[in-house]
Design a protein around this motif. Sequence first.
Motif, PDB file in Angstrom:
ATOM      1  N   GLU A  16       0.834  -1.204   0.000  1.00  0.00           N
ATOM      2  CA  GLU A  16       0.000   0.000   0.000  1.00  0.00           C
ATOM      3  C   GLU A  16       0.870   1.256   0.000  1.00  0.00           C
ATOM      4  O   GLU A  16       0.575   2.226  -0.704  1.00  0.00           O
ATOM      5  N   ILE A  17       1.922   1.223   0.807  1.00  0.00           N
ATOM      6  CA  ILE A  17       2.842   2.364   0.851  1.00  0.00           C
ATOM      7  C   ILE A  17       3.490   2.564  -0.526  1.00  0.00           C
ATOM      8  O   ILE A  17       3.588   3.683  -1.034  1.00  0.00           O
ATOM      9  N   TYR A  18       3.925   1.470  -1.113  1.00  0.00           N
ATOM     10  CA  TYR A  18       4.573   1.548  -2.420  1.00  0.00           C
ATOM     11  C   TYR A  18       3.621   2.124  -3.475  1.00  0.00           C
ATOM     12  O   TYR A  18       3.985   3.030  -4.233  1.00  0.00           O
ATOM     13  N   ILE A  35       4.954   5.910  -2.781  1.00  0.00           N
ATOM     14  CA  ILE A  35       6.229   5.868  -3.490  1.00  0.00           C
ATOM     15  C   ILE A  35       6.025   6.049  -4.996  1.00  0.00           C
ATOM     16  O   ILE A  35       6.633   6.927  -5.620  1.00  0.00           O
ATOM     17  N   LEU A  36       5.147   5.241  -5.585  1.00  0.00           N
ATOM     18  CA  LEU A  36       4.927   5.327  -7.026  1.00  0.00           C
ATOM     19  C   LEU A  36       4.343   6.681  -7.426  1.00  0.00           C
ATOM     20  O   LEU A  36       4.716   7.247  -8.460  1.00  0.00           O
ATOM     21  N   ARG A  37       3.436   7.189  -6.616  1.00  0.00           N
ATOM     22  CA  ARG A  37       2.843   8.499  -6.922  1.00  0.00           C
ATOM     23  C   ARG A  37       3.899   9.593  -6.931  1.00  0.00           C
ATOM     24  O   ARG A  37       3.940  10.436  -7.825  1.00  0.00           O
ATOM     25  N   ARG A  38       4.803   9.562  -5.938  1.00  0.00           N
ATOM     26  CA  ARG A  38       5.863  10.564  -5.870  1.00  0.00           C
ATOM     27  C   ARG A  38       6.849  10.406  -7.024  1.00  0.00           C
ATOM     28  O   ARG A  38       7.324  11.395  -7.586  1.00  0.00           O
ATOM     29  N   LEU A  39       7.158   9.171  -7.368  1.00  0.00           N
ATOM     30  CA  LEU A  39       8.082   8.939  -8.482  1.00  0.00           C
ATOM     31  C   LEU A  39       7.470   9.405  -9.811  1.00  0.00           C
ATOM     32  O   LEU A  39       8.170   9.991 -10.652  1.00  0.00           O
ATOM     33  N   ARG A  40       6.176   9.151  -9.993  1.00  0.00           N
ATOM     34  CA  ARG A  40       5.501   9.619 -11.211  1.00  0.00           C
ATOM     35  C   ARG A  40       5.583  11.140 -11.330  1.00  0.00           C
ATOM     36  O   ARG A  40       5.857  11.686 -12.402  1.00  0.00           O
ATOM     37  N   LYS A  41       5.328  11.809 -10.215  1.00  0.00           N
ATOM     38  CA  LYS A  41       5.377  13.275 -10.209  1.00  0.00           C
ATOM     39  C   LYS A  41       6.781  13.765 -10.551  1.00  0.00           C
ATOM     40  O   LYS A  41       6.958  14.727 -11.305  1.00  0.00           O
TER      41      LYS A  41
END
Length: 242
Positions: A46-48, A52-58
Motif C-alpha cells: 500500500e505504501i509503495y 512511493i509510485l505516486r511521488r516517483l511519477r510526479k
Amino acid sequence: HVLRETWVPPVRSFLNSQWRPKESVGEVVDFFQLWEQVLPKKMIREIYDEIILRRLRKEVQHWDPRKDTVMVHTWLHPWLPHLGGDSMSDLWQSIKFKLGSCLQEWHPSDSSALILLSPWKGVFDEHTWESLMIRSILPKLLFSIRSMELNPKQQNIEPFRWLMTWSELLPIKHVISVLENEFFPRWLEILQIWLKRNPNYDEIVQWYVGWKGEFPAPLLKEDKIKEALALGLKLMNQALSK
C-alpha cells in the motif's frame, strides 16, 4: 494492527512532506528493504502503490533530460526490486517519450546520449528498447555512415566508430544491416579500385588490418561480417597473384 497505527502514519508523513526522490535514494530504499522483512506484504505494498509510485511519477513528470544533472536511472532503478517492473512500466513510457524528444536534436558525435541510455537496456522491455533505437538512434548513425569519406588518402573513420560504439546497445541485426548495405559495398569498391592502380601492397594490408581492428569482437563472429572481410582478403590475394 498496531503497526498500521504506529508505523504507517509517521512514514506516510515523511514520504509526503520531506522525502525528495532524487536525494538519499539508498537510505530510503534500505529502510524499506529492512521493513519488508517485518511488515505484512499488503501493508508495505500500500505504501509503495499509494505514495512511493505516486511521488516517483510526479518526479518523472518534472524530469527534463536536457537540463537535469542527476541521471534519472540513479533514483529510479534502486526501486525496481521492491516496486517491480510491472508497477513501474508507466514510468518507463513517460521516460521513453522524453528521451525520444531529447534525441531529436542529437548528433552521433555526442557521447552523452550513450551514457544516458545505456542503463535502460534490459530495463525497458525488448520492444520498447528496439523502437527507441530504431526511431531515435539508428537513422542518424545510418546517415553518418552514408556520408563518411572512405578514400584511403583522406578517410574520416569517426562515423564508423560511432556506429561501433552503439553496436552494444543496438539490436545486432540492424548493425549488420547497416554494415552489409551501406558500408561494405563502398569499402570493397574502394579496395578494388585501389588494387587496380599498381598500389603499395604494404599500405593496403595496413589499411585492411586497421579497418578489421575497428570491429568489436562480437561483430567479428557474425557470418555477414566474416564473409565481407574474407571477400576483401580474397580480392587482395587475387591482385597479388597476377
